[in-house]
Design a protein around this motif. Structure first.
Motif, PDB file in Angstrom:
ATOM      1  N   ASP A 121      16.116 -14.777 -15.763  1.00  0.00           N
ATOM      2  CA  ASP A 121      15.864 -13.878 -16.171  1.00  0.00           C
ATOM      3  C   ASP A 121      16.260 -12.380 -16.685  1.00  0.00           C
ATOM      4  OD1 ASP A 121      14.326 -14.345 -13.945  1.00  0.00           O
ATOM      5  OD2 ASP A 121      15.550 -14.574 -12.006  1.00  0.00           O
ATOM      6  N   LEU A 122      15.410 -11.907 -16.782  1.00  0.00           N
ATOM      7  CA  LEU A 122      16.470 -11.074 -18.193  1.00  0.00           C
ATOM      8  C   LEU A 122      17.237  -8.917 -17.233  1.00  0.00           C
ATOM      9  CD1 LEU A 122      14.302 -10.892 -20.848  1.00  0.00           C
ATOM     10  CD2 LEU A 122      16.118 -11.877 -20.502  1.00  0.00           C
TER      11      LEU A 122
ATOM     12  N   GLY B 251      12.719  -6.976 -14.963  1.00  0.00           N
ATOM     13  CA  GLY B 251      11.212  -7.610 -14.418  1.00  0.00           C
ATOM     14  C   GLY B 251      10.105  -8.934 -15.535  1.00  0.00           C
ATOM     15  N   GLU B 252      11.392  -9.828 -16.228  1.00  0.00           N
ATOM     16  CA  GLU B 252      10.270 -10.171 -16.679  1.00  0.00           C
ATOM     17  C   GLU B 252      11.632 -11.791 -16.325  1.00  0.00           C
ATOM     18  OE1 GLU B 252       8.872  -9.566 -21.225  1.00  0.00           O
ATOM     19  OE2 GLU B 252      10.314  -7.858 -20.669  1.00  0.00           O
ATOM     20  N   THR B 253      11.263 -12.184 -16.854  1.00  0.00           N
ATOM     21  CA  THR B 253      11.840 -14.162 -16.768  1.00  0.00           C
ATOM     22  C   THR B 253      11.653 -14.420 -18.532  1.00  0.00           C
ATOM     23  OG1 THR B 253      12.399 -15.892 -16.087  1.00  0.00           O
ATOM     24  CG2 THR B 253      10.296 -16.252 -16.930  1.00  0.00           C
TER      25      THR B 253
ATOM     26  N   THR C 124       8.428 -14.356 -23.078  1.00  0.00           N
ATOM     27  CA  THR C 124       9.017 -13.742 -21.612  1.00  0.00           C
ATOM     28  C   THR C 124       7.300 -13.510 -21.307  1.00  0.00           C
ATOM     29  OG1 THR C 124       8.465 -11.188 -23.089  1.00  0.00           O
ATOM     30  CG2 THR C 124      10.437 -12.638 -22.899  1.00  0.00           C
ATOM     31  N   ALA C 125       7.858 -13.822 -19.448  1.00  0.00           N
ATOM     32  CA  ALA C 125       6.238 -13.356 -18.783  1.00  0.00           C
ATOM     33  C   ALA C 125       7.352 -12.079 -17.379  1.00  0.00           C
ATOM     34  CB  ALA C 125       5.619 -14.794 -17.835  1.00  0.00           C
ATOM     35  N   VAL C 126       6.498 -11.799 -17.197  1.00  0.00           N
ATOM     36  CA  VAL C 126       6.586 -10.713 -15.782  1.00  0.00           C
ATOM     37  C   VAL C 126       6.473 -11.599 -14.786  1.00  0.00           C
ATOM     38  CG1 VAL C 126       5.905  -8.489 -14.603  1.00  0.00           C
ATOM     39  CG2 VAL C 126       5.822  -8.869 -17.441  1.00  0.00           C
ATOM     40  N   VAL C 127       7.485 -11.909 -13.566  1.00  0.00           N
ATOM     41  CA  VAL C 127       7.091 -12.397 -13.009  1.00  0.00           C
ATOM     42  C   VAL C 127       8.666 -12.032 -12.122  1.00  0.00           C
ATOM     43  CG1 VAL C 127       7.069 -14.716 -13.592  1.00  0.00           C
ATOM     44  CG2 VAL C 127       9.365 -14.413 -13.550  1.00  0.00           C
ATOM     45  N   PRO C 128       8.569 -12.098 -10.557  1.00  0.00           N
ATOM     46  CA  PRO C 128       9.484 -11.990  -9.483  1.00  0.00           C
ATOM     47  C   PRO C 128      10.473 -12.763  -9.969  1.00  0.00           C
ATOM     48  CG  PRO C 128       7.347 -12.855  -8.476  1.00  0.00           C
ATOM     49  CD  PRO C 128       7.342 -13.035 -10.087  1.00  0.00           C
TER      50      PRO C 128
ATOM     51  N   ARG D 104       3.455 -11.170 -21.708  1.00  0.00           N
ATOM     52  CA  ARG D 104       3.707 -11.565 -22.165  1.00  0.00           C
ATOM     53  C   ARG D 104       4.161 -11.515 -23.604  1.00  0.00           C
ATOM     54  NH1 ARG D 104      -0.763 -16.344 -21.027  1.00  0.00           N
ATOM     55  NH2 ARG D 104      -1.991 -14.617 -21.407  1.00  0.00           N
ATOM     56  N   ARG D 105       4.586 -12.401 -23.617  1.00  0.00           N
ATOM     57  CA  ARG D 105       5.242 -12.225 -25.378  1.00  0.00           C
ATOM     58  C   ARG D 105       5.719 -14.186 -26.093  1.00  0.00           C
ATOM     59  NH1 ARG D 105      10.369  -7.806 -25.707  1.00  0.00           N
ATOM     60  NH2 ARG D 105       9.974  -7.890 -23.853  1.00  0.00           N
ATOM     61  N   PHE D 106       5.803 -13.778 -26.925  1.00  0.00           N
ATOM     62  CA  PHE D 106       6.419 -14.823 -28.125  1.00  0.00           C
ATOM     63  C   PHE D 106       6.839 -14.868 -29.280  1.00  0.00           C
ATOM     64  CE2 PHE D 106       6.552 -19.549 -29.766  1.00  0.00           C
ATOM     65  CZ  PHE D 106       6.480 -20.560 -28.128  1.00  0.00           C
ATOM     66  N   GLY D 107       7.662 -14.834 -29.549  1.00  0.00           N
ATOM     67  CA  GLY D 107       9.139 -14.989 -30.347  1.00  0.00           C
ATOM     68  C   GLY D 107       9.139 -15.834 -31.437  1.00  0.00           C
ATOM     69  N   VAL D 108       9.070 -16.441 -32.771  1.00  0.00           N
ATOM     70  CA  VAL D 108       9.114 -17.098 -33.582  1.00  0.00           C
ATOM     71  C   VAL D 108       9.988 -17.022 -34.331  1.00  0.00           C
ATOM     72  CG1 VAL D 108       8.197 -18.968 -34.805  1.00  0.00           C
ATOM     73  CG2 VAL D 108       6.805 -18.409 -33.036  1.00  0.00           C
TER      74      VAL D 108
END
Length: 395
Positions: A266-267, A177-179, A220-224, A203-207
């Motif tokens: 895409d994941l 469900g995420e890219t 990451t973000a939820v996209v088709p 959405r998530r953002f990692g450092v």
């Protein structure tokens, strides 16, 4: 040739670790990689204590080879910057005997490759199939000739052609469900002391500070599935530019990169476990065997475990009897040792990922409250089976 011969398909982290581990067991090793040369760019990888211990078991000291600096802490934040949970890496080192390290992937693959004889590495060599009907595999390559082998290690990635060929009834991959976007940036002036992942609504953002002073960024973000973006740098700015410091400053550095240096995928994870991690004289490891969501940071770590356990359970390199039953027994032991552990991690990573894709504001607020209410010591204890779970089984 007096020693057993292993052909490793794929020169990623799992494949190279397997090659090193088998080489040190006395096997003659050939690594076939379809890419024309080793990677010089790419993202980072976090090496948890279980992976560091597995690498040490085959003589790879990552801290000495690449660097040993670690961030002060790691945890989860909200888009406004508030910490939901935070654990000091000193506490992790005290509990597990070492702290995790985050390194550039090209540096780790170069370290592993340097532990092999140069002729073992064949870049620009695409494997097109494996014939193993008569008990001793023949590895077909696009350029030819075939390579006879006593063992084939299928480390050919998440879309493993060898997995599809030998397990045709398996359902394959599942889109989670995420890219994801990944890149590395230089930002020494920011002096970011902690490894963090920020959870928003879908959405998530990692450092992640790397040992060489750079930062590994992922989002990451939820996209088709299959969604295309004109400019990944602009897309990241649009989605995350209003989040807490230092995210905007890091995105300023991303804007200066070549768009090709921002990787996007895409994941997917494996829809179901393989019925076995071996078939005939072929053994699968890493993403080819148990592709998992990246939410626990264990994909590469489990590939490293696979490789070390596989080599440990196989006989030493000196050739045995004509039928070589010791190799067959070692492969059966490998499946028994690794299938349940890796599938448990795969399913757990999928469950954790469901928290990150939540978008309903009420549900997200409840999630954040639950994470904040969990004591750090309990959260750390919950990682015991991962970080302290690597053991070499009795051969």
């Amino acid at each position: 040739m007096t020693n057993r011969h292993a052909v490793v398909v794929g020169a990623g982290i799992g494949g190279l670790t397997a090659a090193v581990a088998l080489h040190r067991r006395g096997w003659h090793v050939t690594v076939c990689e379809r890419a024309p040369e080793p990677p010089v760019t790419g993202a980072g990888i976090g090496l948890a204590p279980n992976a560091l211990r597995a690498l040490a078991a085959v003589g790879i000291d990552v801290a000495r080879a690449i660097g040993g600096s670690v961030p002060e802490a790691m945890g989860v934040r909200r888009p406004d910057g508030r910490w939901l949970t935070r654990t000091g890496t000193a506490d992790m080192a005290a509990r597990y005997g070492m702290a995790p390290l985050a390194v550039p992937r090209p540096a780790l693959t170069a370290t592993l490759a340097a532990a092999l004889p140069a002729p073992a590495l064949r870049y620009g060599t695409e494997v097109t199939g494996v014939d193993d009907a008569e008990g001793r595999p023949a590895v077909r390559t696009a350029a030819g000739p075939d390579l006879p082998a006593d063992l084939v290690v299928a480390a050919d990635g998440i879309r493993s052609p060898l997995r599809r060929a030998h397990f045709p009834a398996h359902p394959g991959l599942n889109y989670i469900g995420e890219t994801a976007w990944r890149t590395l940036v230089d930002a020494p002036d920011l002096r970011i002391p902690a490894m963090s992942e920020t959870w928003g609504r879908g959405r998530r953002f990692g450092v992640t500070p790397l040992v060489d002073g750079r930062y590994y960024l992922y989002a990451t973000a939820v996209v088709p599935p299959g969604t295309r973006f004109a400019d990944p740098r602009a897309e990241l700015r649009q989605r995350f530019g209003s989040w807490h410091d230092p995210v905007p400053a890091l995105l300023d550095r991303v804007a200066r990169l070549d768009p090709a240096d921002v990787l996007r995928n895409d994941l997917y994870d494996l829809a179901a476990p393989l019925p076995s991690l071996h078939h005939g004289r072929i053994a699968w490891l890493g993403d080819a065997a148990h592709a998992m969501a990246p939410n626990l940071g264990q994909g590469g770590c489990q590939a490293i475990e696979d490789a070390v356990v596989l080599a440990h359970l196989l006989p030493a390199g000196e050739r045995g009897d004509g039928r070589d039953t010791a190799v067959a027994a070692g492969l059966a032991a490998y499946t028994a040792a690794r299938r349940d552990r890796t599938d448990t991690v795969r399913r757990r990573a999928r469950r954790v990922g469901r928290l990150g894709v939540l978008r309903n504001p009420v549900v997200v607020a409840v999630r954040d409250l639950a994470v904040r209410a969990t004591p750090a010591r309990l959260a750390l204890r919950g990682m015991d089976d991962l970080f302290d779970g690597f053991r070499l089984p009795v051969a």
